[in-house]
Enzyme design. Sequence first.
Site, short mmCIF file in Angstrom:
data_model
loop_
_atom_site.label_atom_id
_atom_site.label_comp_id
_atom_site.label_asym_id
_atom_site.label_seq_id
_atom_site.Cartn_x
_atom_site.Cartn_y
_atom_site.Cartn_z
N TYR A 68 -1.70 -0.47 10.48
CA TYR A 68 -1.94 -1.11 9.18
C TYR A 68 -0.74 -0.92 8.26
O TYR A 68 -0.23 -1.86 7.65
CB TYR A 68 -3.21 -0.53 8.55
CG TYR A 68 -3.39 -0.91 7.10
CD1 TYR A 68 -3.68 -2.22 6.75
CD2 TYR A 68 -3.26 0.04 6.08
CE1 TYR A 68 -3.84 -2.58 5.41
CE2 TYR A 68 -3.42 -0.31 4.76
CZ TYR A 68 -3.71 -1.62 4.42
OH TYR A 68 -3.84 -1.97 3.10
N LYS B 58 2.14 -3.71 6.60
CA LYS B 58 2.51 -3.84 5.18
C LYS B 58 4.02 -3.66 5.01
O LYS B 58 4.65 -4.37 4.24
CB LYS B 58 1.75 -2.81 4.33
CG LYS B 58 0.25 -3.07 4.24
CD LYS B 58 -0.04 -4.34 3.45
CE LYS B 58 -1.52 -4.65 3.36
NZ LYS B 58 -1.81 -5.92 2.71
N SER C 255 0.84 -1.20 0.00
CA SER C 255 0.00 0.00 0.00
C SER C 255 0.87 1.24 0.00
O SER C 255 1.95 1.26 0.61
CB SER C 255 -0.86 -0.03 1.27
OG SER C 255 -1.45 1.24 1.47
P1 NAD Z 1 -11.03 -7.09 0.79
O1 NAD Z 1 -11.30 -7.08 2.25
O2 NAD Z 1 -12.17 -6.87 -0.13
O3 NAD Z 1 -10.31 -8.44 0.36
C1 NAD Z 1 -9.49 -9.18 1.26
C2 NAD Z 1 -9.91 -10.63 1.19
O4 NAD Z 1 -9.10 -11.38 2.10
C3 NAD Z 1 -11.36 -10.85 1.59
O5 NAD Z 1 -11.99 -11.69 0.66
C4 NAD Z 1 -11.27 -11.51 2.97
O6 NAD Z 1 -12.34 -12.38 3.22
C5 NAD Z 1 -9.95 -12.24 2.86
N1 NAD Z 1 -9.30 -12.48 4.15
C6 NAD Z 1 -9.18 -11.63 5.20
N2 NAD Z 1 -8.50 -12.23 6.20
C7 NAD Z 1 -8.20 -13.48 5.77
C8 NAD Z 1 -7.51 -14.58 6.36
N3 NAD Z 1 -6.99 -14.50 7.60
N4 NAD Z 1 -7.37 -15.71 5.63
C9 NAD Z 1 -7.88 -15.81 4.39
N5 NAD Z 1 -8.57 -14.81 3.78
C10 NAD Z 1 -8.71 -13.65 4.47
O7 NAD Z 1 -9.88 -6.00 0.53
P2 NAD Z 1 -9.29 -5.46 -0.84
O8 NAD Z 1 -9.62 -4.03 -0.92
O9 NAD Z 1 -9.61 -6.36 -1.94
O10 NAD Z 1 -7.73 -5.54 -0.49
C11 NAD Z 1 -6.93 -6.63 -0.86
C12 NAD Z 1 -5.53 -6.41 -0.35
O11 NAD Z 1 -5.03 -5.16 -0.86
C13 NAD Z 1 -5.43 -6.31 1.17
O12 NAD Z 1 -4.25 -6.97 1.58
C14 NAD Z 1 -5.33 -4.83 1.42
O13 NAD Z 1 -4.63 -4.53 2.60
C15 NAD Z 1 -4.56 -4.36 0.19
N6 NAD Z 1 -4.79 -2.93 -0.13
C16 NAD Z 1 -6.06 -2.48 -0.29
C17 NAD Z 1 -6.29 -1.13 -0.57
C18 NAD Z 1 -7.69 -0.58 -0.70
O14 NAD Z 1 -7.87 0.63 -0.54
N7 NAD Z 1 -8.69 -1.41 -1.03
C19 NAD Z 1 -5.20 -0.24 -0.68
C20 NAD Z 1 -3.92 -0.75 -0.54
C21 NAD Z 1 -3.71 -2.11 -0.25
N1 UFG Z 2 -12.67 11.43 2.89
C1 UFG Z 2 -13.71 12.31 3.16
N2 UFG Z 2 -14.88 11.78 3.57
C2 UFG Z 2 -15.09 10.43 3.74
C3 UFG Z 2 -14.03 9.56 3.46
C4 UFG Z 2 -12.82 10.09 3.05
O1 UFG Z 2 -13.56 13.50 3.03
O2 UFG Z 2 -16.19 10.02 4.14
C5 UFG Z 2 -11.41 11.98 2.36
C6 UFG Z 2 -10.19 11.67 3.22
O3 UFG Z 2 -10.02 12.62 4.21
C7 UFG Z 2 -9.08 11.66 2.16
C8 UFG Z 2 -9.78 11.13 0.90
O4 UFG Z 2 -11.17 11.36 1.11
O5 UFG Z 2 -8.66 12.98 1.90
C9 UFG Z 2 -9.55 9.66 0.66
O6 UFG Z 2 -9.87 8.91 1.82
P1 UFG Z 2 -10.05 7.33 1.80
O7 UFG Z 2 -10.47 6.91 3.16
O8 UFG Z 2 -10.91 6.94 0.65
O9 UFG Z 2 -8.59 6.80 1.44
P2 UFG Z 2 -7.20 6.96 2.23
O10 UFG Z 2 -6.27 7.70 1.30
O11 UFG Z 2 -7.39 7.53 3.56
O12 UFG Z 2 -6.72 5.44 2.42
C10 UFG Z 2 -6.87 4.44 1.40
C11 UFG Z 2 -7.07 3.09 2.06
C12 UFG Z 2 -5.81 2.63 2.72
C13 UFG Z 2 -4.68 2.64 1.74
C14 UFG Z 2 -4.54 4.01 1.14
C15 UFG Z 2 -3.47 3.97 0.08
O13 UFG Z 2 -8.11 3.15 3.02
O14 UFG Z 2 -5.99 1.30 3.16
O15 UFG Z 2 -5.77 4.41 0.54
O16 UFG Z 2 -3.26 5.25 -0.43
F1 UFG Z 2 -3.54 2.30 2.34
#
Ligand code: NAD
Ligand code: UFG
Length: 339
Positions: A148, A152, A124
Amino acid sequence: MRVLVTGGAGYIGSHTLVELLGQAHAVCVMDSYANSSPVVLDRVRMLTNGTVTAVEGDVRHDDTLRRVMADFRPEVVIHFAGLKAVGDSMSDPLGYYDVNVNGTLALLRAMDVAGCRRIIFSSSATVYGEPVYLPYDEAHPLNPTSVYGRTKMIAEHILTDWAAANGGSAVLLRYFNPVGAHASATLGEDPADVPNNLMPYIAQVAVGQRSHVNVFGDDYDTPDGTGLRDYIHVVDLARAHVAAVDYATQRKGARPFNIGTGQPYSVQQMVEAFRKASGHPIPTVIAPRRAGDIAAMQADSTRAHAELGWRATHTLDDMAASTWAWQSGNPAGFRTPGR
Ligand code: NAD
Ligand code: UFG
């Protein structure tokens, strides 16, 4: 290639399955369904007409992992399984270290037993923390501000040491802000609770499930005072994984890659794009800054272009329109009846 996808029923994992199947890879999903449901995999099967083998199991469980490795014999693993809520990670640090760090360790142990030496990891942009300069490149210092983010960063270190010790390949994909949905509107983000993230929140306001969007701060040092983020369409992100699979078959060692567009948008711009895509008014209320938020994040993805041959192609309008099509067609997410 045979690709084991941990967390493949999740938001990013499900979109990645579609792209992998489209490139004739064989896939096996291991998911505990802690934050998803097997229905997602039925949708992937319907959409692709492909075979998706699925094993319900926790990525921390050595026995399940070894069984999956022995049965499926993956040539590459994509490791999505993990917990991702920044706020929860601060109140439950041990739970987050357990799933995100111990889960990665257990997976690597099982891969070692099976002789699988290639892994693509969901990292991330949050590993960078407060920017020393923008856009972040991969040499930017790592200084995550949340538990978190630290899980990572630690997993990245583990993967780097593992790859160095055994001639393995670890591709560390640092995602910026994934948004959007599949063009078919059959897959998308389906938050179990009140959305923490901006885009699903806006979508729920547009569809009438919530009254307004809280804009967390309008006094940042940004053009309109609201937070800037590098939003990346989930299908572009999914395609980065397919490129990473190819890369991992050709290169050894660990290598981080930023996956973003390089074009940041503000909260106000996201709301405006969604008004346009949905044709609905989206009321906003200025609220205090959210603790721990950074003013602006922006990716330099030059390395991903040069070495993975990957580039984002979707626009902001694509992000908003696909989210709207998914949200309006599936107001109760994957629980929407008749879909
Ligand atoms: P998500 O929660 O939709 O997908 C994660 C999946 O992992 C789910 O299907 C969940 O059931 C499964 N899971 C959770 N714990 C588990 C365990 N202990 N064993 C097996 N399965 C398990 O999330 P996502 O948005 O698809 O994110 C996927 C990956 O990308 C995550 O590792 C997350 O940290 C990373 N990531 C997500 C974002 C974002 O904003 N969505 C940003 C950066 C990194
Ligand atoms: N925001 C609002 N209102 C809301 C939600 C968010 O104003 O209800 C704003 C936040 O303050 C920020 C922007 O929208 O300025 C984006 O916020 P998000 O919560 O959508 O995303 P973040 O950048 O905070 O974090 C996300 C994921 C993290 C990941 C990161 C990577 O939640 O897991 O992106 O850049 F690590």
